[in-house]
Design an enzyme around this catalytic site. Sequence first.
Site, short mmCIF file in Angstrom:
data_model
loop_
_atom_site.label_atom_id
_atom_site.label_comp_id
_atom_site.label_asym_id
_atom_site.label_seq_id
_atom_site.Cartn_x
_atom_site.Cartn_y
_atom_site.Cartn_z
N LYS A 21 0.83 -1.20 0.00
CA LYS A 21 0.00 0.00 0.00
C LYS A 21 0.87 1.26 0.00
O LYS A 21 0.64 2.18 -0.79
CB LYS A 21 -0.92 -0.04 1.23
CG LYS A 21 -1.91 1.09 1.30
CD LYS A 21 -3.16 0.69 2.07
CE LYS A 21 -2.96 0.60 3.56
NZ LYS A 21 -2.80 1.92 4.20
N SER A 22 1.86 1.30 0.86
CA SER A 22 2.72 2.50 0.95
C SER A 22 3.42 2.77 -0.38
O SER A 22 3.49 3.92 -0.83
CB SER A 22 3.79 2.30 2.03
OG SER A 22 3.20 2.21 3.29
N ARG A 26 2.84 6.00 -3.24
CA ARG A 26 3.95 6.84 -3.66
C ARG A 26 4.21 6.73 -5.16
O ARG A 26 4.62 7.71 -5.80
CB ARG A 26 5.20 6.47 -2.85
CG ARG A 26 5.09 6.93 -1.37
CD ARG A 26 6.04 6.16 -0.48
NE ARG A 26 6.11 6.67 0.89
CZ ARG A 26 5.24 6.40 1.87
NH1 ARG A 26 4.18 5.64 1.63
NH2 ARG A 26 5.41 6.88 3.09
N GLY A 94 -5.33 7.69 5.48
CA GLY A 94 -4.48 8.65 6.17
C GLY A 94 -3.21 8.95 5.38
O GLY A 94 -2.73 10.09 5.38
N SER A 167 6.89 8.76 12.70
CA SER A 167 5.84 8.64 11.69
C SER A 167 6.40 8.86 10.29
O SER A 167 6.89 9.94 9.98
CB SER A 167 4.72 9.65 11.96
OG SER A 167 3.88 9.74 10.82
N ASP A 315 1.76 -1.40 11.71
CA ASP A 315 0.44 -1.79 11.19
C ASP A 315 0.08 -3.24 11.54
O ASP A 315 -1.03 -3.70 11.26
CB ASP A 315 0.40 -1.62 9.67
CG ASP A 315 0.40 -0.14 9.28
OD1 ASP A 315 0.01 0.70 10.11
OD2 ASP A 315 0.81 0.16 8.14
N ARG A 346 -6.75 1.14 17.95
CA ARG A 346 -6.47 -0.31 17.81
C ARG A 346 -6.13 -0.98 19.14
O ARG A 346 -6.21 -2.21 19.23
CB ARG A 346 -5.36 -0.53 16.78
CG ARG A 346 -5.85 -0.29 15.37
CD ARG A 346 -4.79 -0.52 14.31
NE ARG A 346 -5.41 -0.45 12.98
CZ ARG A 346 -4.73 -0.28 11.85
NH1 ARG A 346 -3.41 -0.19 11.87
NH2 ARG A 346 -5.36 -0.23 10.69
N ARG A 387 -7.69 -3.83 9.27
CA ARG A 387 -6.73 -4.75 9.90
C ARG A 387 -7.31 -5.46 11.12
O ARG A 387 -6.91 -6.56 11.47
CB ARG A 387 -5.44 -4.01 10.25
CG ARG A 387 -4.77 -3.40 9.02
CD ARG A 387 -3.30 -3.14 9.20
NE ARG A 387 -2.82 -2.21 8.19
CZ ARG A 387 -2.47 -2.53 6.94
NH1 ARG A 387 -2.52 -3.79 6.55
NH2 ARG A 387 -2.05 -1.61 6.09
C1 S3P Z 1 2.43 4.71 6.26
C2 S3P Z 1 2.96 4.99 7.49
C3 S3P Z 1 2.38 4.50 8.75
C4 S3P Z 1 1.39 3.38 8.55
C5 S3P Z 1 0.47 3.61 7.40
C6 S3P Z 1 1.24 3.83 6.12
C7 S3P Z 1 3.07 5.26 5.05
O1 S3P Z 1 1.75 5.57 9.42
O2 S3P Z 1 0.63 3.17 9.72
O3 S3P Z 1 -0.39 2.51 7.21
O4 S3P Z 1 2.78 4.78 3.94
O5 S3P Z 1 3.91 6.16 5.19
P1 S3P Z 1 2.58 6.51 10.43
O6 S3P Z 1 3.74 6.95 9.67
O7 S3P Z 1 1.71 7.66 10.78
O8 S3P Z 1 2.89 5.63 11.60
#
Ligand code: S3P
Length: 433
Positions: A21-22, A26, A94, A167, A315, A346, A387
């Site tokens: 996903k990340s 990007r 988010g 983060s 996660d 969570r 999740r």
């Molecule tokens: C992510 C960073 C994480 C993670 C989210 C994806 C990202 O959040 O929990 O699912 O893609 O950079 P945080 O960086 O706020 O912990």
Amino acid sequence: MKFIVQNGGSLKGSIRVPGDKSISHRSIMFGSIAEGTSHISGFLEGEDSLNTLRAFRAMGVDIEGPDNGKVVVHGVGMHGLKKPGQALDVGNSGTSMRLLAGLFSGLPFDVELKGDASLSKRPMARVTRPLAEMGAVVETAAEGRPPLKISGGRQLHGMDYVMPMASAQVKSCCLLAGLYAEGRTCVTEPAPTRDHTERMLTAFGVPVEVKGSTMCVQGPAKLNACDIDVPADISSSAFFMVGASIAQNSDITLEHVGINPTRTGIIDILKLMGADIELLNQREAGGEPVADIRIRSAQLKGAVIPEHLVPLAIDEFPVIFVAAACAQGETIITGAEELRVKECDRIQVMAEGLQALGVDAQPTADGMVIQGGMIQSGTVHSHDDHRIAMAFSMAALRASGEIEIEDCDNVNTSFPGFVDLAAKAGLAIRSLK
Ligand code: S3P
């Protein structure tokens, strides 16, 4: 939608879970602001990354696909995005909201970002504060919540920012704003977090200077198109790693999984608990390390989880709590207060769900204390958190009876096809509208 999972069974065979996903988010963001055409394969066709894709389409970027994980992004360059006709709705994501807040702060027009009920409760001051320091103007609703109204036409300037929390979203937000800023933008993190932004910016031709825990970019920057092979998501793989560990007679191989060292906390934690995990065919794909991961059943034992592993498995805690419930003895998790501001709280939601299944799980301000033992049959609520729904699905492998999980629609945000793939691997799961 709810899931009904019969107890028992084992996980077997060889499966590939959907794309990371990340990295998927990007790849669309960077491909869109790059010069030239980027070809992406293995893209996650889940609601979260599709929301990022739709946001750039709404800003005039020509994006073909997704078609079986293939996406072609015709980049418009740093200054080619167009003002969207309306607020951009990023749904549950988010990552979209926080990274795009940074990327859009240096544009010449206003942009509004909004989200669903869960995202609308999540804290955004963690990004609007450093962005303001760079000269951005971002208005939020009360208490720093979404929607975000980003004012256009601000000249950003570089800064040195020391993040108060570990983060990757905040780090990435600042670095992406830094692409549009005059001068150097440096971010220092209190503990290592996922570094996909740094790796992918480098692949798109933007040097990221990394000195210890500080990352810097020089603005204004220019990105050149790049092809991206997205590996399978280790966070989606984690459900099967725990499932195969706790279910008797399991032996499963997860193919082509991203094993970036900033993401492998789940492997270290499960090994600490006695799991039987092997990394096979380690190789490199698109600037990220990947491997096939073989997991066999093991008797897990309780552990005190080292705090430095928490951001590296952030996660995966919903399913780590399930592993702890099936382990012999006590597991103690601390330093994980970030779990309270994810898609749901969570810590609270998992503790209540485990208690509903007869597990002694005591929530604390920053973690949980879990006594391993029997998991009983029962009904749990996912609170619309993907999740949580998938973690409790795996718990059924060791339960004394059926587990019913409510509000499971959001599984589609990160893991489209979860029910079919889990059933193929041996979980007795079905979904009901
Ligand atoms: C992510 C960073 C994480 C993670 C989210 C994806 C990202 O959040 O929990 O699912 O893609 O950079 P945080 O960086 O706020 O912990």
